[in-house]
Design an enzyme around this catalytic site. Structure first.
Site, PDB file in Angstrom:
ATOM      1  N   GLU A 171      34.977  -1.570 115.946  1.00 47.50           N
ATOM      2  CA  GLU A 171      34.070  -0.678 116.779  1.00 47.50           C
ATOM      3  C   GLU A 171      33.741  -1.584 117.677  1.00 47.50           C
ATOM      4  O   GLU A 171      33.417  -0.398 119.102  1.00 47.50           O
ATOM      5  CB  GLU A 171      32.627  -0.599 115.652  1.00 47.50           C
ATOM      6  CG  GLU A 171      33.415   0.371 114.710  1.00 47.50           C
ATOM      7  CD  GLU A 171      32.198   0.070 113.641  1.00 47.50           C
ATOM      8  OE1 GLU A 171      32.066  -0.845 112.582  1.00 47.50           O
ATOM      9  OE2 GLU A 171      31.550   1.349 112.642  1.00 47.50           O
ATOM     10  N   GLU A 196      35.624  -0.185 105.492  1.00 51.92           N
ATOM     11  CA  GLU A 196      34.215  -0.187 104.657  1.00 51.92           C
ATOM     12  C   GLU A 196      33.858   0.763 103.762  1.00 51.92           C
ATOM     13  O   GLU A 196      33.289  -0.121 102.643  1.00 51.92           O
ATOM     14  CB  GLU A 196      32.936   0.678 106.322  1.00 51.92           C
ATOM     15  CG  GLU A 196      32.605   0.424 106.933  1.00 51.92           C
ATOM     16  CD  GLU A 196      33.797  -0.261 108.230  1.00 51.92           C
ATOM     17  OE1 GLU A 196      35.084   0.571 108.464  1.00 51.92           O
ATOM     18  OE2 GLU A 196      33.193  -0.747 109.035  1.00 51.92           O
TER      19      GLU A 196
HETATM   20  N1  COA Z   1      33.078 -11.481 106.387  1.00 48.88           N
HETATM   21  C1  COA Z   1      33.127 -12.388 106.382  1.00 48.88           C
HETATM   22  N2  COA Z   1      34.047 -13.609 105.977  1.00 48.88           N
HETATM   23  C2  COA Z   1      35.378 -12.960 106.563  1.00 48.88           C
HETATM   24  C3  COA Z   1      36.022 -12.353 106.998  1.00 48.88           C
HETATM   25  C4  COA Z   1      34.563 -10.814 106.992  1.00 48.88           C
HETATM   26  N3  COA Z   1      34.891  -9.637 106.917  1.00 48.88           N
HETATM   27  N4  COA Z   1      37.471 -11.569 107.284  1.00 48.88           N
HETATM   28  C5  COA Z   1      37.788 -12.532 106.953  1.00 48.88           C
HETATM   29  N5  COA Z   1      36.725 -13.386 107.069  1.00 48.88           N
HETATM   30  C6  COA Z   1      37.290 -15.123 105.931  1.00 48.88           C
HETATM   31  C7  COA Z   1      37.733 -14.693 105.212  1.00 48.88           C
HETATM   32  O1  COA Z   1      35.906 -14.973 103.688  1.00 48.88           O
HETATM   33  C8  COA Z   1      37.939 -16.514 104.251  1.00 48.88           C
HETATM   34  O2  COA Z   1      37.315 -17.251 104.913  1.00 48.88           O
HETATM   35  P1  COA Z   1      37.094 -18.638 103.757  1.00 48.88           P
HETATM   36  O3  COA Z   1      37.962 -19.380 104.476  1.00 48.88           O
HETATM   37  O4  COA Z   1      36.285 -19.460 103.744  1.00 48.88           O
HETATM   38  O5  COA Z   1      37.626 -18.412 102.916  1.00 48.88           O
HETATM   39  C9  COA Z   1      39.200 -16.775 106.405  1.00 48.88           C
HETATM   40  O6  COA Z   1      38.291 -15.917 106.828  1.00 48.88           O
HETATM   41  C10 COA Z   1      40.476 -15.966 105.991  1.00 48.88           C
HETATM   42  O7  COA Z   1      40.331 -15.095 105.535  1.00 48.88           O
HETATM   43  P2  COA Z   1      41.328 -14.393 104.435  1.00 48.88           P
HETATM   44  O8  COA Z   1      41.269 -13.177 103.431  1.00 48.88           O
HETATM   45  O9  COA Z   1      41.454 -15.892 104.082  1.00 48.88           O
HETATM   46  O10 COA Z   1      42.382 -14.280 105.501  1.00 48.88           O
HETATM   47  P3  COA Z   1      44.223 -13.171 104.959  1.00 48.88           P
HETATM   48  O11 COA Z   1      45.300 -13.585 105.812  1.00 48.88           O
HETATM   49  O12 COA Z   1      44.542 -13.455 103.509  1.00 48.88           O
HETATM   50  O13 COA Z   1      43.305 -12.058 105.108  1.00 48.88           O
HETATM   51  C11 COA Z   1      41.993 -10.031 106.595  1.00 48.88           C
HETATM   52  C12 COA Z   1      43.131 -11.254 106.876  1.00 48.88           C
HETATM   53  C13 COA Z   1      41.755  -9.931 107.136  1.00 48.88           C
HETATM   54  C14 COA Z   1      42.725  -8.662 105.191  1.00 48.88           C
HETATM   55  C15 COA Z   1      40.931 -10.668 104.694  1.00 48.88           C
HETATM   56  O14 COA Z   1      40.563 -11.044 105.347  1.00 48.88           O
HETATM   57  C16 COA Z   1      39.908  -9.229 105.232  1.00 48.88           C
HETATM   58  O15 COA Z   1      40.359  -8.125 104.560  1.00 48.88           O
HETATM   59  N6  COA Z   1      39.419  -9.144 105.552  1.00 48.88           N
HETATM   60  C17 COA Z   1      37.312  -7.996 105.356  1.00 48.88           C
HETATM   61  C18 COA Z   1      37.966  -7.281 106.620  1.00 48.88           C
HETATM   62  C19 COA Z   1      36.960  -5.935 105.981  1.00 48.88           C
HETATM   63  O16 COA Z   1      36.686  -5.388 105.259  1.00 48.88           O
HETATM   64  N7  COA Z   1      36.189  -5.574 106.979  1.00 48.88           N
HETATM   65  C20 COA Z   1      35.194  -5.278 107.562  1.00 48.88           C
HETATM   66  C21 COA Z   1      33.837  -5.611 107.336  1.00 48.88           C
HETATM   67  S1  COA Z   1      32.290  -4.402 107.449  1.00 48.88           S
END
Ligand code: COA
Length: 260
Positions: free
Chosen positions: A114, A134
């Site tokens: 966004e 989402e």
């Molecule tokens: N909000 C809060 N923390 C987030 C985040 C988010 N949207 N996206 C990533 N992080 C944090 C993770 O919790 C992790 O923190 P930690 O080390 O304290 O546990 C850190 O960032 C690294 O993320 P991680 O998930 O370990 O990396 P990955 O390479 O395995 O996966 C993603 C990457 C982007 C696929 C995964 O982080 C993800 O799905 N994030 C959420 C995406 C999402 O749903 N966004 C929309 C929100 S409305």
């Protein structure tokens, strides 16, 4: 001014903003959103800045969404306010009055997609991933995504992304018109800066009015858009060129327009 979640360098009429929470994949927490608002307001009034480039810190993420941990306690009323506050920041970006280029250097998910949508031009590195995940969390895009995505890529493609929550890669984003250009990661900031320099080389009055004019097309309803269309269609019918065009067709010859 110093920011905890952002970096900003201003040079040669460009403001370079970096969202800087790399350990959280640059997820936007409340502080990042309020700092973004402050910084964009400051840039809006900075006569030394003509173009803004926004990117994420590190090589993995542009912005991986809003900070999910801050969503947990929201009730209905707080949810509405949460959405409105985010919309306010992204509306400020879209209506900044100066071009904003998103240099998408990795994950642009949820609020990150966004944010890119609120920018005027999007350049992606080839490792970028876009998505509106989402629905996986039981919510919908709340920072303007349901509106801007459909306007940019069409209702069908927007609904596919929003309803499935699936990610697409940079090439697919290019194919559907979600990004303007895809380059390698090392080329990303060079490409964004080169695009910014092209704009800076133009008359800035025209650049700002062009932004305003194109933004206005997003504001009108279908009904008022069609009313405007009908008015302009009528004006065409009053022109000499219209008469010539129709006559030439009937007489099976090429029209000779006088641009009147
Ligand atoms: N909000 C809060 N923390 C987030 C985040 C988010 N949207 N996206 C990533 N992080 C944090 C993770 O919790 C992790 O923190 P930690 O080390 O304290 O546990 C850190 O960032 C690294 O993320 P991680 O998930 O370990 O990396 P990955 O390479 O395995 O996966 C993603 C990457 C982007 C696929 C995964 O982080 C993800 O799905 N994030 C959420 C995406 C999402 O749903 N966004 C929309 C929100 S409305």
């Amino acid at each position: 001014m110093n920011y905890e979640t952002l970096q900003c360098d201003r040079r040669d009429r460009i403001a370079f903003i970096t969202i800087n929470r790399p350990d959280k994949l640059n997820a936007l927490n409340a502080l990042a959103k309020s700092e973004l608002k402050q910084l964009f307001l400051d840039i809006q009034h900075d006569a030394e800045v003509d173009v803004v480039i926004v990117t994420g810190s590190g090589e993995k993420a542009f912005v991986a969404g809003t900070d999910i941990k801050e969503l947990k306690e929201l009730d209905e009323q707080q949810g509405r306010i949460f959405s409105e506050r985010g919309q306010e920041v992204f509306n400020l970006i879209e209506n900044l009055g100066k071009p904003v280029i998103a240099a998408v250097n990795g994950y642009a998910l949820g609020g990150g997609a966004e944010l890119a949508l609120a920018c005027h031009i999007r350049i992606a590195s080839d490792n970028a991933k876009f998505g509106q995940p989402e629905v996986n969390l039981g919510i919908i895009p709340g920072y303007g995504g349901t509106q801007r995505l459909a306007r940019l890529v069409g209702k069908g493609r927007a609904l596919e992304l929003i309803l499935t929550g699936e990610q697409i890669d940079a090439q697919e984003a290019l194919r559907i018109g979600l990004v303007n250009k895809v380059v390698t990661l090392p080329e990303l900031m060079i490409s964004a800066e080169s695009m910014a320099r092209k704009v800076i080389g133009k008359g800035q009055v025209a650049v700002r009015l062009a932004l305003m004019a194109v933004n206005a097309t997003q504001e009108v309803s279908l009904a008022s858009g069609q009313a405007f269309e009908a008015e302009l269609f009528g004006r065409c019918c009053a022109s000499e060129d219209f008469k010539e065009g129709i006559t030439a067709f009937i007489e099976k010859r090429k029209p000779v327009f006088k641009n009147k």
